[in-house]
Design an enzyme around this catalytic site. Sequence first.
Site, PDB file in Angstrom:
ATOM      1  N   CYS A   1     -96.920 -74.208  24.052  1.00 31.30           N
ATOM      2  CA  CYS A   1     -96.485 -75.602  23.860  1.00 31.30           C
ATOM      3  C   CYS A   1     -96.420 -76.048  22.399  1.00 31.30           C
ATOM      4  CB  CYS A   1     -97.371 -76.515  24.682  1.00 31.30           C
ATOM      5  SG  CYS A   1     -96.536 -78.038  25.176  1.00 31.30           S
TER       6      CYS A   1
ATOM      7  N   GLU B   1     -98.823 -73.689  30.882  1.00 28.14           N
ATOM      8  CA  GLU B   1    -100.093 -73.952  30.183  1.00 28.14           C
ATOM      9  C   GLU B   1    -101.056 -74.611  31.191  1.00 28.14           C
ATOM     10  OE1 GLU B   1     -99.381 -76.836  27.061  1.00 28.14           O
ATOM     11  OE2 GLU B   1    -101.346 -76.538  26.139  1.00 28.14           O
TER      12      GLU B   1
ATOM     13  N   LYS C   1    -103.923 -70.621  21.823  1.00 23.63           N
ATOM     14  CA  LYS C   1    -103.009 -71.568  21.166  1.00 23.63           C
ATOM     15  C   LYS C   1    -103.436 -71.766  19.714  1.00 23.63           C
ATOM     16  CE  LYS C   1    -101.198 -76.177  22.483  1.00 23.63           C
ATOM     17  NZ  LYS C   1    -101.374 -77.242  23.511  1.00 23.63           N
TER      18      LYS C   1
END
Length: 413
Positions: free
Chosen positions: A172, A50, A123
């Site tokens: 994540c 990321e 995300k």
Amino acid sequence: MGLKRLTVNLRIAVVQLNPQIGHLEETVVRAHSLVRRVERYQPDIVVFPEFALSGYSFHSRAEISAHLCRPQEGPAWEFCQQISRKLSCVTVMGYPERGDNQQAYNSALVVDEEGKLAFNYRKSFLYDTDEEWQCAENPAGFQAFELPLKGKARDHDGHVHDVKLRSAIGICMDLSPYKFKAPFQECEFSTYQLEHGTELLIVPMAWLHASSVTRDTADPATGKAEIARTMDQLGLPLHGSQNQFQVNIKLRDGTCEEECPGNGTLTSAPSDAGVASSYSDLSRPDQQNLDYWTIRFMPFLACKWRENWFVEKALKPILAKFKGSRFTYLGSSLKAPWLFENKNALLVLCNRCGAEDGATVYAGSSGFLKFNGQYGNEEEILNSSNRSVELLGNLGKGYEGVIVRDVSFEIER
Ligand code: GLN
């Protein structure tokens, strides 16, 4: 009817980096030297963390603004295109995306062998730090996409096939409960991917080590002093290790390269065994995180309790609460105690390492988990020791590096 089982064989490289905000050029140089270490092995896919080149810990829109790029512009795009073309591989990398109308996203590029954009994922579940710069959630939510791969699958007769692999990116916090508030057992990301038959899961991360100072840290000043003391004891600057590369390559043909900074042991700090949150033994993965990541994929894990649960018909009322938005819970559907039984999926975890702000320490431990869809009636323990999870290798928590594995898993077509 007529579904064939194919074996997919892929060589995947995962690059663990410690990028610092404002040091783009140095990070690009280190990323290139890590890719150079593995290019002769011709990986099919190369994965980066990321915000791999920019650094992660931005605290305002003003601070991140100059780093935001359209998907097909800027340092991440250029880097991925270069790697994809040079190695004829798929490249995956997290970067800060400039959207339309002032929107900003935490995104990841998937660039194909020819250097074309194959997918851009944003995300969906945001972490506190993303919110500091008013990151927007992925309007599409979790997604799965088809990744075309030439000649990477074989049938029982040895015939080679081109396949479109059902693939997904998770960034994540996507693995965690929404805003850390949703019930833990809802496993939103892994449930979505199970229901969509995803076979390849690629997860770029900036996942925190337990020694980090966060909003939950009771005494931030002491926490920061502790981080400073630990880095000092390890002989590292406050931002952690850079340029000491851990290389871990194990291939099907017997090729094996292992290189560990500091001979793999650092005696100045206590080992993980006692204090779970200690930042030590940087060349070893963080077991706590590996177990956490594993259990977030509970729907993919063998668990003998499912059978009982299914028989007792506890599932129907639970599923009813989701009003049709899902048809499984913890991996069970109304048709099968374990929807994943006899299936395979590969999880590629690519985390960053190092520290930012003297407060956020990252957990590294990038690597591979294969879910084999076996032992459904036997397993009780829901961590990385569960036999339905095959640990194919991990880097340590604290050094930059690269890990390469030949992975194989079965799909049906
Ligand atoms: N759940 C993650 C963590 O605690 C979130 C971090 C992130 O999204 N970068 O590290």
